[in-house]
Write a protein that holds these residues in place. Sequence first.
Motif, PDB file in Angstrom:
ATOM      1  N   TRP A  53      -2.207  -2.166  -6.878  1.00  0.00           N
ATOM      2  CA  TRP A  53      -1.161  -2.619  -5.963  1.00  0.00           C
ATOM      3  C   TRP A  53      -0.191  -3.504  -6.729  1.00  0.00           C
ATOM      4  O   TRP A  53      -0.577  -4.501  -7.329  1.00  0.00           O
ATOM      5  CB  TRP A  53      -1.806  -3.398  -4.805  1.00  0.00           C
ATOM      6  CG  TRP A  53      -0.861  -3.737  -3.689  1.00  0.00           C
ATOM      7  CD1 TRP A  53       0.357  -3.193  -3.425  1.00  0.00           C
ATOM      8  CD2 TRP A  53      -1.087  -4.715  -2.671  1.00  0.00           C
ATOM      9  NE1 TRP A  53       0.915  -3.748  -2.314  1.00  0.00           N
ATOM     10  CE2 TRP A  53       0.040  -4.696  -1.820  1.00  0.00           C
ATOM     11  CE3 TRP A  53      -2.134  -5.595  -2.394  1.00  0.00           C
ATOM     12  CZ2 TRP A  53       0.164  -5.549  -0.722  1.00  0.00           C
ATOM     13  CZ3 TRP A  53      -2.023  -6.429  -1.300  1.00  0.00           C
ATOM     14  CH2 TRP A  53      -0.884  -6.401  -0.478  1.00  0.00           C
ATOM     15  N   ARG A  54       1.088  -3.131  -6.692  1.00  0.00           N
ATOM     16  CA  ARG A  54       2.128  -3.884  -7.374  1.00  0.00           C
ATOM     17  C   ARG A  54       3.024  -4.572  -6.346  1.00  0.00           C
ATOM     18  O   ARG A  54       3.457  -3.936  -5.389  1.00  0.00           O
ATOM     19  CB  ARG A  54       2.970  -2.980  -8.277  1.00  0.00           C
ATOM     20  CG  ARG A  54       2.174  -2.397  -9.438  1.00  0.00           C
ATOM     21  CD  ARG A  54       3.044  -1.469 -10.277  1.00  0.00           C
ATOM     22  NE  ARG A  54       2.341  -1.024 -11.467  1.00  0.00           N
ATOM     23  CZ  ARG A  54       1.572   0.046 -11.544  1.00  0.00           C
ATOM     24  NH1 ARG A  54       1.407   0.789 -10.460  1.00  0.00           N
ATOM     25  NH2 ARG A  54       0.976   0.379 -12.651  1.00  0.00           N
ATOM     26  N   LEU A  55       3.304  -5.839  -6.587  1.00  0.00           N
ATOM     27  CA  LEU A  55       4.149  -6.643  -5.707  1.00  0.00           C
ATOM     28  C   LEU A  55       5.332  -7.156  -6.518  1.00  0.00           C
ATOM     29  O   LEU A  55       5.150  -7.728  -7.592  1.00  0.00           O
ATOM     30  CB  LEU A  55       3.356  -7.810  -5.108  1.00  0.00           C
ATOM     31  CG  LEU A  55       2.071  -7.412  -4.364  1.00  0.00           C
ATOM     32  CD1 LEU A  55       1.267  -8.647  -4.007  1.00  0.00           C
ATOM     33  CD2 LEU A  55       2.407  -6.616  -3.118  1.00  0.00           C
ATOM     34  N   SER A  63      -0.473 -16.049  -6.527  1.00  0.00           N
ATOM     35  CA  SER A  63       0.495 -15.136  -5.901  1.00  0.00           C
ATOM     36  C   SER A  63       1.337 -15.857  -4.865  1.00  0.00           C
ATOM     37  O   SER A  63       2.554 -15.697  -4.795  1.00  0.00           O
ATOM     38  CB  SER A  63      -0.253 -13.968  -5.253  1.00  0.00           C
ATOM     39  OG  SER A  63      -0.995 -13.270  -6.204  1.00  0.00           O
ATOM     40  N   PHE A  87       5.384 -16.292  -4.858  1.00  0.00           N
ATOM     41  CA  PHE A  87       6.215 -15.668  -3.828  1.00  0.00           C
ATOM     42  C   PHE A  87       6.992 -16.698  -3.015  1.00  0.00           C
ATOM     43  O   PHE A  87       7.965 -16.376  -2.352  1.00  0.00           O
ATOM     44  CB  PHE A  87       5.347 -14.846  -2.883  1.00  0.00           C
ATOM     45  CG  PHE A  87       4.568 -13.783  -3.570  1.00  0.00           C
ATOM     46  CD1 PHE A  87       5.020 -13.247  -4.771  1.00  0.00           C
ATOM     47  CD2 PHE A  87       3.377 -13.315  -3.039  1.00  0.00           C
ATOM     48  CE1 PHE A  87       4.302 -12.265  -5.416  1.00  0.00           C
ATOM     49  CE2 PHE A  87       2.662 -12.338  -3.684  1.00  0.00           C
ATOM     50  CZ  PHE A  87       3.129 -11.818  -4.879  1.00  0.00           C
ATOM     51  N   LYS A  99       4.100   0.874  -2.723  1.00  0.00           N
ATOM     52  CA  LYS A  99       3.822   0.339  -4.056  1.00  0.00           C
ATOM     53  C   LYS A  99       2.335   0.300  -4.370  1.00  0.00           C
ATOM     54  O   LYS A  99       1.918  -0.320  -5.347  1.00  0.00           O
ATOM     55  CB  LYS A  99       4.423  -1.061  -4.199  1.00  0.00           C
ATOM     56  CG  LYS A  99       5.935  -1.115  -4.006  1.00  0.00           C
ATOM     57  CD  LYS A  99       6.445  -2.540  -4.116  1.00  0.00           C
ATOM     58  CE  LYS A  99       7.960  -2.600  -3.935  1.00  0.00           C
ATOM     59  NZ  LYS A  99       8.367  -2.270  -2.565  1.00  0.00           N
ATOM     60  N   TYR A 145       6.483 -10.854 -10.320  1.00  0.00           N
ATOM     61  CA  TYR A 145       5.860  -9.535 -10.407  1.00  0.00           C
ATOM     62  C   TYR A 145       4.357  -9.739 -10.505  1.00  0.00           C
ATOM     63  O   TYR A 145       3.865 -10.472 -11.371  1.00  0.00           O
ATOM     64  CB  TYR A 145       6.352  -8.761 -11.619  1.00  0.00           C
ATOM     65  CG  TYR A 145       5.530  -7.515 -11.879  1.00  0.00           C
ATOM     66  CD1 TYR A 145       5.643  -6.419 -11.041  1.00  0.00           C
ATOM     67  CD2 TYR A 145       4.618  -7.463 -12.930  1.00  0.00           C
ATOM     68  CE1 TYR A 145       4.876  -5.280 -11.248  1.00  0.00           C
ATOM     69  CE2 TYR A 145       3.858  -6.328 -13.151  1.00  0.00           C
ATOM     70  CZ  TYR A 145       3.986  -5.241 -12.308  1.00  0.00           C
ATOM     71  OH  TYR A 145       3.224  -4.130 -12.516  1.00  0.00           O
TER      72      TYR A 145
END
Length: 682
Positions: free
Chosen positions: A678-680, A15, A19, A640, A133
């Motif tokens: 949980w969506r990022l 992640s 990011f 989210k 995503y």
Amino acid sequence: MPRRLLFIFIILLYSILGFSQEPKQDSIASQKPRSAFTLPVDSTFVTYNHFLFDSVFLNANKVIDTLTFHASNHEILERGYTVFSTESNTGLAHKSMRFSYLKQIGFDMSLPAYSAYLQDEHNMISYGSVLPYSEIRYVMTSFDKEQHLNFRFGRRFAKRLFVSFAINSDFSPGVFKNNKSQNNYVWINAHYLTENQRYGATAYFYRNKLEMQENGGIVNDENYTSHTESDNSVIPTNLTNATNWAKTAGAGIDHYFNLLPRTSQVKVEETQPSPLLADSLSVDSLTFANDSIVDSVAVRYETKTRKFTLGRICHHFSYQRNKLFYNESSPTVAFYQPYDTLLNALKSSDSTIVQAFRNTLKWNSLGYQKYNDDIPFYLYAGLTHGFYNIKYYDYLEEKTLPARNYQQLSVIGGVIVNLFKSTRITGQAELVTLGYQIGDFDIKGQWKQFVGTSNKNWGFATFDVEVKRQSANWFEENYYSNHFRWENDFKAATYLDFNLKYNYKNYCLGVKQTSIAQYIYFGTDARPTQFDGMFSIREAYLSFYQKLWRFEMEGFACVQKASNEEVMHLPLFLGRLKIAYSQPLFHNAATIQPSITVQYFTKYYADAYMPATHTFYLQNEVEIGNYPFIEMAISIKVKKANLFVSYSNMFLLTGNYNDFIAPHYPMRDSRFFFGVNWRLFN
């Protein structure tokens, strides 16, 4: 515990790496793609495609479902329009109570008893995100240390290179003896298109590992239904030392090449009078001398997009390896005495390894344009060659037997025609022309008729027909193990299927009939057998989703009956209904949604389960059903993140313990589930 901490650390590392990059485009689609059947979605969504390239160009992008309504669905077997027989715990063998025969012709690599928990190239997806995503889902129970962790990620890593992957871990110890499950999978895929999209390639890898303890069910059902013992872990079960392992892995590549480039250079000639003559001569003299004047010719080239192409050549290579291992340290127990003579009375170590190498070469009429379920005309034709081998463990020689090898060559083809923007005709066929199972075929056709106009759409009707000739698969023909051995010479079965349904918005109503001749099934002796005749299964069904103000409802119902109930046992009715109410909180900064789900099926002689062969077979002694499975949940959405708590199998609180979901296997007991999804997006 160290392995789980390492697993979580790897997820967080991926992640952070995703990011840390800052591409210029946004990952959120600017416009919701069109789809033939859509559910309402909120304002935050990410698109994806099913994995292989034909799906990318033929179908509209799908939209990630972020509805609070589905946030509390913690069991994968509850997501489809059916009810499954299971084994008192998640992650174990299962069979749909609704009739379905999903096997394709050709060599069979499927594992029907575990299909919902296995990932391969047919159910992995490819995200279309430019920005990263990520989706993290974690579910746990209140007291028995059951845990489920799923992580998905997708983004663009280069200008035209998209990568998606998923990691999943499920662990459930179960409450009965020898009932634990531990399932894991990982898959990754990448697709790349050249700048002019003349060539595209996509590659994938997947691996599944299922570890399942097998207890053979409760010895005496009254020990459970009487509830004289509140601790289910002390109730005697048929097996206490049996374990099933299933490991599947595969890899492949799918690529295409357009026969013609996207654009062409068109020569344009423009004729102009000579500028010298035009300046020196009067109009009259120029007219008089017209025959003797030579005009100048200007030549230039224009780049134009081709209206027609010659299609594309596609190649798909895949490799798959399935390994099934059954271990039993007490093979002489009474549970196995009715079956074959033991080869080894001290230990069962049944091992089966199946490998498949497949190559498909085809031509199709696709070019560079992407269609959203409305291509005017599509045609494809090709060949598929497969090489397969099977290995068994030999108890007499105490080593793996020499592999049995098979080869198969099939011809495939299909067509899609859209007429008058309201009629869609689809057809596809496959014929085994050489090698194993020669002569088998599968022909499918569909007529899809839209009703109304673009301004007043009244839905669409669909009529599907399928005729299939299918020989017995390798498992039904020949099998070798400690408890079961058989060699069969069955005739090929034939299937004729008709399915008529009508869709309007989020409602679907249909009827279906399947006629089968020379049906191959597992009889009451837990061995494959064949019915020498023909019978039919008729079904009427309904599915729907409806939102009224703050209420939401979703469900399905099915009525089905076989004309020969000696070879096909089905519940007359089965269905599920979920109702929820949404209440905004804190000036719409959050939403709370309580819901209730009821699942029900009528009494019938459900198929029993045989752990040694991982198959379900007919039985005529125990009826199950006529019991409502009720679950209540409360979901909360904050930005989210979706959080939920649910309480399952509430009807047990009435003191009725006839909640069997398979013969001698009770439904999972009442328990609390806690989960977060949980969506990022960046």
